[in-house]
Design a protein around this motif. Structure first.
Motif, PDB file in Angstrom:
ATOM      1  N   ASP A  80       0.878  -1.204  -0.033  1.00 16.12           N
ATOM      2  CA  ASP A  80      -0.039   0.155  -0.011  1.00 16.12           C
ATOM      3  C   ASP A  80       0.921   1.253   0.046  1.00 16.12           C
ATOM      4  O   ASP A  80       0.493   2.321  -0.521  1.00 16.12           O
ATOM      5  CB  ASP A  80      -0.980  -0.141   1.277  1.00 16.12           C
ATOM      6  N   VAL A  81       1.917   1.235   0.747  1.00 15.89           N
ATOM      7  CA  VAL A  81       3.006   2.331   0.702  1.00 15.89           C
ATOM      8  C   VAL A  81       4.402   1.723   0.527  1.00 15.89           C
ATOM      9  O   VAL A  81       4.773   0.871   1.265  1.00 15.89           O
ATOM     10  CB  VAL A  81       2.941   3.112   1.852  1.00 15.89           C
ATOM     11  N   LEU A  82       5.038   2.313  -0.675  1.00 15.29           N
ATOM     12  CA  LEU A  82       6.226   1.891  -0.782  1.00 15.29           C
ATOM     13  C   LEU A  82       7.452   2.667  -0.057  1.00 15.29           C
ATOM     14  O   LEU A  82       7.163   4.168  -0.429  1.00 15.29           O
ATOM     15  CB  LEU A  82       6.603   1.901  -2.122  1.00 15.29           C
ATOM     16  N   ILE A  83       8.207   2.398   0.564  1.00 13.68           N
ATOM     17  CA  ILE A  83       9.428   3.031   1.445  1.00 13.68           C
ATOM     18  C   ILE A  83      10.753   2.920   1.038  1.00 13.68           C
ATOM     19  O   ILE A  83      11.093   1.727   0.474  1.00 13.68           O
ATOM     20  CB  ILE A  83       9.150   2.704   3.169  1.00 13.68           C
ATOM     21  N   GLY A  84      11.467   4.080   0.935  1.00 12.38           N
ATOM     22  CA  GLY A  84      12.947   4.020   0.923  1.00 12.38           C
ATOM     23  C   GLY A  84      13.644   5.105   1.011  1.00 12.38           C
ATOM     24  O   GLY A  84      12.830   6.070   1.116  1.00 12.38           O
ATOM     25  N   HIS A  85      14.851   4.889   1.091  1.00  7.34           N
ATOM     26  CA  HIS A  85      15.751   6.344   1.297  1.00  7.34           C
ATOM     27  C   HIS A  85      16.491   6.687   0.012  1.00  7.34           C
ATOM     28  O   HIS A  85      17.014   5.786  -0.514  1.00  7.34           O
ATOM     29  CB  HIS A  85      16.813   5.960   2.335  1.00  7.34           C
ATOM     30  N   ASN A  86      16.042   7.911  -0.329  1.00  8.69           N
ATOM     31  CA  ASN A  86      15.902   8.374  -1.549  1.00  8.69           C
ATOM     32  C   ASN A  86      15.589   7.457  -2.655  1.00  8.69           C
ATOM     33  O   ASN A  86      15.986   7.199  -3.510  1.00  8.69           O
ATOM     34  CB  ASN A  86      17.677   8.316  -2.142  1.00  8.69           C
ATOM     35  N   LEU A  87      14.127   7.376  -2.496  1.00  6.21           N
ATOM     36  CA  LEU A  87      13.101   6.298  -3.174  1.00  6.21           C
ATOM     37  C   LEU A  87      13.137   6.597  -4.768  1.00  6.21           C
ATOM     38  O   LEU A  87      13.182   5.614  -5.461  1.00  6.21           O
ATOM     39  CB  LEU A  87      11.899   6.490  -2.605  1.00  6.21           C
ATOM     40  N   LYS A  88      13.396   7.861  -5.004  1.00  4.39           N
ATOM     41  CA  LYS A  88      13.491   8.249  -6.371  1.00  4.39           C
ATOM     42  C   LYS A  88      14.516   7.319  -7.261  1.00  4.39           C
ATOM     43  O   LYS A  88      13.917   6.980  -8.357  1.00  4.39           O
ATOM     44  CB  LYS A  88      13.885   9.706  -6.644  1.00  4.39           C
ATOM     45  N   HIS A  89      15.579   7.210  -6.360  1.00  6.52           N
ATOM     46  CA  HIS A  89      16.603   6.365  -7.396  1.00  6.52           C
ATOM     47  C   HIS A  89      16.071   4.990  -7.565  1.00  6.52           C
ATOM     48  O   HIS A  89      16.360   3.975  -8.571  1.00  6.52           O
ATOM     49  CB  HIS A  89      17.917   6.532  -6.524  1.00  6.52           C
ATOM     50  N   ASP A  90      15.532   4.312  -6.478  1.00 11.35           N
ATOM     51  CA  ASP A  90      15.039   3.118  -6.444  1.00 11.35           C
ATOM     52  C   ASP A  90      14.024   2.817  -7.518  1.00 11.35           C
ATOM     53  O   ASP A  90      13.775   1.839  -8.502  1.00 11.35           O
ATOM     54  CB  ASP A  90      14.594   2.490  -5.145  1.00 11.35           C
ATOM     55  N   LEU A  91      12.940   3.763  -7.422  1.00 11.54           N
ATOM     56  CA  LEU A  91      11.937   3.821  -8.490  1.00 11.54           C
ATOM     57  C   LEU A  91      12.352   3.820  -9.855  1.00 11.54           C
ATOM     58  O   LEU A  91      11.766   3.307 -11.010  1.00 11.54           O
ATOM     59  CB  LEU A  91      10.818   4.642  -7.841  1.00 11.54           C
TER      60      LEU A  91
END
Length: 706
Positions: A80-91
């Motif tokens: 439901d919610v995707l979490i990450g640190h500097n998630l822009k990079h991962d996405l």
DNA sequence: CCGTCTACGTA
DNA sequence: CGTACGTAGACGGA
């Protein structure tokens, strides 16, 4: 609700290039758009679980994990919610590798940036783990490898996995601690900004992915022209300089040399110089006020701390006889293989002997502000002010030198910046950074496309062309957005009246300034900085400028009153809160002896800049992004936003549709503010659209209002 | 080699 | 006491 924390590792490409001095420079491409980079591994963990999963995608030694793709996509589908640190990079990586996810996100870096409220602090995962006292168990063995140029694809797999699992684990704990922090009464007003920035991230990913198409043939021609002009200027300037310094070598690119050449004086001790004249910077690197000095003591101090430079004559070094080295022998009488440099000429083989004639252009600094840490300021504005007292030859030199400096910048920073960052696909994928600028606006890097010389004068813009055969480059700007934003925030009725009546504030500024005295008239473009200066708390300048600033504050009394309100808010709460919910912290706000509030310029500037370009523009861009996504039949793509504009590469035949979407989207701020900030934002806005075959040759095709 | 300083440019 | 940025080259101290 299911919360998924995710982190990817990828290979990187080291780009090396040689600059025009022959120095080897490099930068690292971490992104998924270079053809050489690939995804190495993906790790994820459900919030609430003790442990996560780790998948090898492509690694030099390790076999890819069986069914990795299916497992990752399955998790993304469940979450439901995707979490990450500097998630822009991962996405970006997930999207490029064919995974789909476009749901809600929580980037811990963005959230922390919002919590910082404009203060500067490290946003690295490691720093945040320390700050929130969450476990950061992983033994970081990767740094050594990365420093040696060994990427994740080539490190031992168990190190990659340990590091990757550790990162996911730390991010999971950080997320929980951070979420609880934002939930606190004192912070919960920041949630709307956190959510908005996370939603906006998708539009940024879209723009970074699409990038801007570069015409290398055109860029090459432009570069050749600049190099030719640069060489010509260099020849002329060298000749002019040589004529006034004797035989001393000319070093045009050195500020030290220029300072000495123009002012005919050399600083004896740079540290003493800085001390005497109070040339210091604050912790942010901003100039602090310099020592106040009247004319006479200033000139005495100048003479005491610098010497007059004399013209020279060159001759072979009398000590080494022009050899550059002094013979040296071992105890047994045999010569050393390499003789040490001559102590007199330091290996130069020649010495420059001063004559009695003064060298250089003999400019006179008017006050401490014409000085710099190394000697005398040599930047264009300061030199321009000294021009009218200078002799013809000096004036000619300074004018040519300003152009020479500018052309150098155009070649090194802009043309070569574009060249070295544009990939093999001919697309320039610049980075748009969400967590850098204190005010909350974006910054651009790799290269910076936010500081290209503006408008229709900079030929480099001609090299930005459509990627489509027969396509067009379209640009939409908000008109006077910061002025309107200030009008909204302050509630000033005079500002509002001027907007409603179509008064052009910059023309008003120009006319007021030009009417004051007989100084040369300024243009509307010149007047822009004067309009904004009082809006942002600036008051100093020439007599006619100061007169204008005073009249601005008197005229727009609502803005002036709002400035007072902001200062009071900062003094009493140590914060300023925007209608969007975004906050700025001013922990050092206090009233000084004379009544001046410390940090006033930031207290009055940040809300204007942040609300307009950090809170409103992203919503406009996001609205356009959504509208474009909804129209799967359109092939046009968003390329970039430059603070208050949005640029789209338009597929042939879609000009009208895109114009409609971009104006409607950018003017859609009432609904968007309601959705994200629960704010009924009603204010007259203007959007101007221009189009052309490239980003230089543009014609205005529409001006729309809400 | 790295940080500081200066200079260029933008909104 | 305009603010917010990024990049490049020269220089000087470790």
């Amino acid at each position: 609700m299911r919360y998924l924390v995710l982190d990817v590792e990828n290979s990187v490409t080291h780009h090396e290039y040689t600059n025009r001095n022959g120095d080897i420079k490099k930068h690292i491409d971490m992104g998924p758009y270079g053809p050489k980079n690939y995804l190495v591994s993906v790790g994820f963990q459900w919030v609430g679980d003790e442990e996560g999963s780790y998948f090898c995608i492509k690694h030099n030694e390790q076999q890819p994990t069986l069914s990795a793709r299916e497992s990752i996509q399955f998790a993304l589908d469940q979450c439901d919610v995707l979490i990450g640190h500097n998630l822009k990079h991962d996405l970006k990586w997930l999207h490029e590798c064919g995974f789909t996810y476009d749901g809600p996100t929580h980037c811990t870096q963005i959230a922390e940036f919002v919590l910082l409220r404009g203060r500067k602090a490290s946003l690295k995962l490691k720093s945040l783990a320390e700050k929130y006292k969450v476990s950061d168990k992983k033994i970081d063995l990767t740094e050594g490898y990365l420093a040696d140029g060994v990427g994740f694809e080539a490190m031992p797999w168990d190190i990659v996995e340990e590091y990757g699992r550790g990162d996911v684990n730390t991010t999971t704990e950080l997320y929980i601690a951070q979420r609880d922090t934002i939930d606190e009464d004192d912070n919960k007003g920041l949630w709307p900004t956190v959510r908005m920035m996370n939603a906006f991230m998708y539009a940024i990913i879209e723009m970074e992915k699409n990038g801007i198409s570069v015409d290398f043939d055109e860029l090459g021609k432009i570069k050749a022209d600049y190099i030719k002009e640069h060489a010509q200027l260099q020849r002329e300037l060298t000749e002019m300089a040589q004529a006034v310094i004797g035989d001393t070598p000319v070093r045009l690119t050195s500020n030290d040399f220029l300072s000495e050449l123009l002012f005919s004086r050399k600083v004896t001790d740079k540290n003493k110089w800085k001390e005497v004249f109070g040339i210091r910077k604050d912790h942010r690197g901003k100039d602090l006020p310099r020592t106040r000095m009247k004319n006479k003591p200033f000139n005495v101090a100048l003479q005491r701390n610098s010497t007059v430079t004399k013209r020279t004559v060159v001759e072979a070094c009398p000590i080494c006889d022009g050899a550059g080295t002094l013979p040296k022998f071992k105890k047994d009488g045999s010569p050393y293989k390499k003789f040490p440099k001559c102590t007199r000429c330091l290996g130069e083989t020649v010495v420059y002997t001063p004559t009695h004639k003064v060298a250089g252009f003999k400019l006179k600094p008017t006050d401490v502000n014409d000085l710099a840490a190394h000697g005398f300021a040599t930047n264009t504005d300061k030199l321009e002010r000294l021009l009218h007292n200078a002799k013809d030859e000096a004036r000619l030199f300074i004018e040519k030198y300003a152009r020479y400096n500018a052309v150098s910048s155009y070649i090194s920073t802009f043309v070569e910046g574009i060249e070295r960052y544009t990939g093999g696909d001919g697309i320039l994928h610049t980075s748009l950074n969400q967590t850098i600028a204190s005010t909350g606006r974006l910054s651009s890097s790799g290269p910076n496309l936010h500081n290209q010389p503006r408008g229709n004068t900079f030929p480099v813009r001609r090299a930005f062309v459509s990627r489509f055969d027969g396509g067009k480059m379209l640009k939409a700007d908000y008109g006077q957005l910061e002025f309107r934003g200030a009008g909204y925030l302050s509630g000033c009725t005079i500002v509002r009246g001027d907007i409603d009546n179509g008064v052009d504030v910059h023309s008003y500024t120009r006319d007021t300034i030009n009417a004051y005295d007989n100084e040369p008239d300024i243009t509307r473009q010149d007047a822009k900085s004067d309009t904004f200066k009082p809006l942002y708390g600036g008051m100093s300048g020439s007599p006619r400028q100061v007169n204008y600033y005073k009249s601005f504050l008197a005229k727009y009394s609502g803005v002036t009153a709002w400035h007072e309100k902001l200062k009071t808010e900062a003094l009493t709460t140590k914060r300023v809160v925007l209608p969007s919910g975004r906050e700025y912290a001013f922990p050092g706000a206090q009233r000084l002896q004379g009544g001046y509030v410390k940090g006033t310029t930031q207290i009055v500037n940040w809300p204007v800049q942040g609300f307009a370009t950090g809170d409103l523009v992203p919503l406009g861009v996001l609205s356009v992004y959504r509208k474009m996504k909804a129209r799967t039949d359109l092939k046009s793509v968003m390329m970039i936003t430059v603070h208050d504009d949005l640029e789209i590469d338009v597929y042939p035949g879609e000009e009208e549709e895109v114009t409609k979407i971009i104006t409607e989207g950018l003017l859609d701020l009432n609904a968007m503010c309601m959705e994200f900030y629960n704010l009924d934002f009603k204010y007259p806005l203007e959007v101007e659209v221009s189009i052309g075959p490239n980003l230089l040759d543009q014609d205005t095709i529409a001006t729309e209002h809400n």
